[in-house]
Design a protein around this motif. Structure first.
Motif, PDB file in Angstrom:
ATOM      1  N   TYR A 105      -4.295   5.990  -3.695  1.00 18.04           N
ATOM      2  CA  TYR A 105      -4.887   4.333  -3.362  1.00 18.04           C
ATOM      3  C   TYR A 105      -6.367   5.223  -4.444  1.00 18.04           C
ATOM      4  O   TYR A 105      -7.555   5.320  -3.543  1.00 18.04           O
ATOM      5  N   HIS A 153     -11.791   3.321   1.649  1.00 22.55           N
ATOM      6  CA  HIS A 153     -11.606   2.521   3.274  1.00 22.55           C
ATOM      7  C   HIS A 153     -12.790   2.076   2.944  1.00 22.55           C
ATOM      8  O   HIS A 153     -12.581   0.362   2.565  1.00 22.55           O
ATOM      9  N   ASN A 201      -4.965  -6.023   5.590  1.00 23.33           N
ATOM     10  CA  ASN A 201      -6.393  -6.261   6.595  1.00 23.33           C
ATOM     11  C   ASN A 201      -6.251  -5.328   8.042  1.00 23.33           C
ATOM     12  O   ASN A 201      -6.944  -4.824   8.229  1.00 23.33           O
ATOM     13  N   TYR A 231      -6.100   2.078   9.460  1.00 26.41           N
ATOM     14  CA  TYR A 231      -6.775   3.066   8.477  1.00 26.41           C
ATOM     15  C   TYR A 231      -8.032   3.726   9.256  1.00 26.41           C
ATOM     16  O   TYR A 231      -7.856   4.817  10.089  1.00 26.41           O
ATOM     17  N   ASN A 232      -8.639   2.625   9.954  1.00 23.95           N
ATOM     18  CA  ASN A 232     -10.323   3.609   9.813  1.00 23.95           C
ATOM     19  C   ASN A 232     -10.028   3.942  11.152  1.00 23.95           C
ATOM     20  O   ASN A 232     -10.809   4.895  11.421  1.00 23.95           O
ATOM     21  N   PRO A 274       0.577  -1.008  -0.190  1.00 28.25           N
ATOM     22  CA  PRO A 274      -0.073   0.407  -0.239  1.00 28.25           C
ATOM     23  C   PRO A 274       0.790   1.296  -0.084  1.00 28.25           C
ATOM     24  O   PRO A 274       1.803   1.325   0.351  1.00 28.25           O
ATOM     25  N   GLU A 296      -5.766  -1.579   7.222  1.00 29.00           N
ATOM     26  CA  GLU A 296      -6.546  -1.149   6.461  1.00 29.00           C
ATOM     27  C   GLU A 296      -7.723  -1.090   7.902  1.00 29.00           C
ATOM     28  O   GLU A 296      -8.422  -0.317   7.811  1.00 29.00           O
ATOM     29  N   ARG A 297      -7.718  -1.832   9.107  1.00 27.82           N
ATOM     30  CA  ARG A 297      -8.058  -1.850  10.403  1.00 27.82           C
ATOM     31  C   ARG A 297      -7.958  -0.578  11.114  1.00 27.82           C
ATOM     32  O   ARG A 297      -9.120   0.136  11.511  1.00 27.82           O
ATOM     33  N   ARG A 346     -11.001  -6.721   1.320  1.00 29.63           N
ATOM     34  CA  ARG A 346     -10.404  -7.126   2.470  1.00 29.63           C
ATOM     35  C   ARG A 346     -10.010  -9.318   2.112  1.00 29.63           C
ATOM     36  O   ARG A 346     -10.964  -9.184   0.805  1.00 29.63           O
ATOM     37  N   ARG A 380     -12.420  -0.239  -0.516  1.00 33.50           N
ATOM     38  CA  ARG A 380     -11.081  -1.354  -0.974  1.00 33.50           C
ATOM     39  C   ARG A 380     -11.171  -2.889  -0.814  1.00 33.50           C
ATOM     40  O   ARG A 380     -12.187  -3.576   0.352  1.00 33.50           O
TER      41      ARG A 380
END
Length: 311
Positions: free
Chosen positions: A197, A103, A130, A136-137, A88, A133-134, A108, A106
């Motif tokens: 992104y 977000h 994975n 980033y949330n 990423p 991304e969690r 998973r 994208r």
């Protein structure tokens, strides 16, 4: 493996192999007819086949027999390896808006859907995505400092990923051989295939066909449980789904027309298709039903390992 080949074909924006455009048994029959050697017999030098001889090369048939089951490394070389957008991009002022805005769109990667052997690199990369991304949330929920938070999480992902890479056997991700710190982070940043992104669709996801009324027969349970869907489809399913495939659309439209009249005459809250300005209620209701069918099918594909098709 032919399914994997067709999936790879549709992921490339060029003319697709014509057999892949067929469905079901027709696709496999097409491949079977196009096969140049259905017997799988090895052609020797002494045969009359029109083969090209290479100077200095002597054919040894015993060296080509091998085992019935290829090794994972051999399969990786022989089959189309699925694509994954890794690593990423590094969060900065130019991409933080896309990181947060895209977000949820994208991909998973569900652990149970990943191959168990031969693709350790893919498992490690998907795990890193994975986790990132969690995190980033969490960063995107902050009103201030989301860029600083996201970059911190990204650096942690890089360090953790390379630590796992060095423990694994085989060839490692090239950047993990760099010196820890900025040299390592710069290598990952430069290697990112989508640093901005901007992509919102998983590269491993096969293209989905437009929804059809026939699809109601395997999505009706999910549709009925969706919020906001104004019709009951139980009677449509009972009467139309036992019919042959070609007769189902007309049956569903007829049932939809009858049910729509009852709904529009009721004194309860009426759906949009009952509005006086709608000239063709059945057409309106059909579009609405197809929209829900498409959503149900998309949800089903997501739950049933849509990212990887290694078959």
């Amino acid at each position: 493996r032919l399914s994997a080949f067709c999936t790879e074909e549709f992921s490339i924006k060029t003319s697709h192999y014509f057999c892949c455009k067929k469905k079901g048994k027709a696709r496999w029959s097409c491949f079977d007819k196009e096969a140049s050697d259905t017997s799988y017999h090895v052609v020797s030098e002494d045969s009359n086949a029109n083969t090209q001889k290479i100077q200095g090369f002597k054919f040894n048939p015993s060296a080509c027999k091998g085992s019935l089951v290829a090794s994972p490394k051999a399969l990786m070389k022989q089959t189309a390896v699925p694509s994954i957008s890794f690593p990423p991009g590094r969060p900065d002022s130019s991409n933080i808006a896309h990181i947060c805005a895209h977000h949820k769109m994208r991909p998973r990667y569900v652990p149970k859907c990943l191959p168990r052997t031969g693709y350790g690199w893919l498992v490690r990369q998907s795990k890193a995505i994975n986790i990132l991304e969690r995190e980033y949330n969490q960063c995107c929920k902050e009103k201030r400092g989301e860029q600083r938070c996201a970059e911190k999480k990204w650096k942690r992902m890089v360090d953790r990923f390379c630590k796992d890479e060095k423990k694994a056997k085989g060839r490692q991700f090239e950047c993990c051989g760099k010196k820890k710190g900025e040299e390592l982070y710069s290598c990952f940043a430069v290697s990112a295939p989508d640093p901005e992104y901007r992509s919102t669709e998983g590269e491993l996801s096969p293209p989905s066909a437009p929804p059809t009324l026939q699809d109601l027969c395997h999505t009706h349970t999910a549709i009925q449980s969706m919020k906001g869907f104004p019709f009951s489809v139980d009677q449509m399913v009972d009467r139309c789904c036992p019919l042959v495939l070609e007769e189902r659309p007309a049956c569903i439209e007829a049932e939809l027309d009858m049910h729509l009249n009852d709904v529009c005459e009721a004194e309860l809250a009426k759906p949009h298709c009952c509005a006086p300005k709608i000239k063709n209620r059945v057409k309106c209701a059909t579009k609405l039903l197809l929209r829900y069918i498409g959503k149900a099918d998309k949800d089903s594909r997501r739950k049933n390992c849509p990212q990887l098709l290694l078959v």
